[in-house]
Design a protein around this motif. Sequence first.
Motif, short mmCIF file in Angstrom:
data_model
loop_
_atom_site.label_atom_id
_atom_site.label_comp_id
_atom_site.label_asym_id
_atom_site.label_seq_id
_atom_site.Cartn_x
_atom_site.Cartn_y
_atom_site.Cartn_z
N LEU A 13 23.74 -59.71 29.42
CA LEU A 13 23.47 -58.41 28.82
C LEU A 13 21.98 -58.14 28.88
CD1 LEU A 13 25.75 -58.85 25.70
CD2 LEU A 13 26.09 -57.10 27.47
N ARG A 44 25.14 -51.31 21.74
CA ARG A 44 25.33 -51.50 23.17
C ARG A 44 24.00 -51.97 23.75
NH1 ARG A 44 24.93 -47.81 20.17
NH2 ARG A 44 26.80 -46.63 20.71
N HIS A 275 29.14 -54.36 22.50
CA HIS A 275 28.80 -54.08 23.90
C HIS A 275 29.03 -52.63 24.30
CE1 HIS A 275 29.81 -58.58 24.93
NE2 HIS A 275 28.75 -58.45 24.14
#
Length: 320
Positions: A13, A44, A275
């Motif tokens: 990520l 996110r 996410h």
Amino acid sequence: MIFARVAGVGSYLPSNRVLNDDLIARGVDTNDEWIVSRTGIKARHLAEAGQTSSELGLVAAQRALEMAGASAEQVDLIIVATSTPDFVFPSTACLLQAKLGNKGATAFDVQAVCSGFVYALTIAEKFIRSGSHRRALVVGAEVFSRILDWNDRGTCVLFGDGAGAVVLEAAEKPGILATALHADGAHHGILSVPGNVCGGKVIGDPFLRMDGQAVFKFAVRVLAEVAHECCDLAQVAPAAVDWLIPHQANIRIIEATAKKMGLPMDKVVVTVDQHGNTSAASVPLALDAAVRDGRIKRGQKVMLEGVGGGFTWGAVLLEF
């Protein structure tokens, strides 16, 4: 007979974690309660300027290879599922191959939007079972933040960036128990990016557009149907599935899918809250999270599902 099994998983990520309240500071007309109540999303991750899908996919791929105890040179098939490729061409898979230092492996992209990883994993399994390839690297990588209209709160609050990867290897015992893929292009209008580049100019609309209610109804129906289809093909009762990992788009879609399968939410892996919807990366991101925190263990049955623009949908039932 030759079968295929998951040997390693990995994910990545971007470091830029964006909370719902941070979107307000960006000028988005929304609030935390509005987003959470409708989607379940609290945060996110967004890629930095210039950070590409292949770059996100590289870290995820390296982590998956490390878990598998394999080197990049031992991979003979690379498939990247993405709707946000680095370039029109070459493929993101070829760019990732170069970054990994692999030479000679078959490499190509799959574009099935949020079903992309399930499509790519299914394709890789067929290559391995045919005997033509022994070790596949399957990656879902997206930078959806690049195609969002930040003035459209109905879409921009939903998506994030990230990458997930799986190493699939030839095996003597079945690892992937059943797969099912479908598409119906008649529904293309309810979720699309209706633009393209022609003569150096953008023709049409370059941003993601979605009919949220239509997508919700379609997704709940087909995700339940394809999960049951996979169970029937593998002759496995839905109740025998240890973990359900559906596409991480919306908590209400996830809850409705689990209910239709007769599975309690404590058997469902949920990462959408942290996410957002990372499209083709969402399923491998969730798979990696659950493997690394110890929830998913060797020998357990895991159902992976995706549904996305096209419309496309599919599922993979595997024994991890």
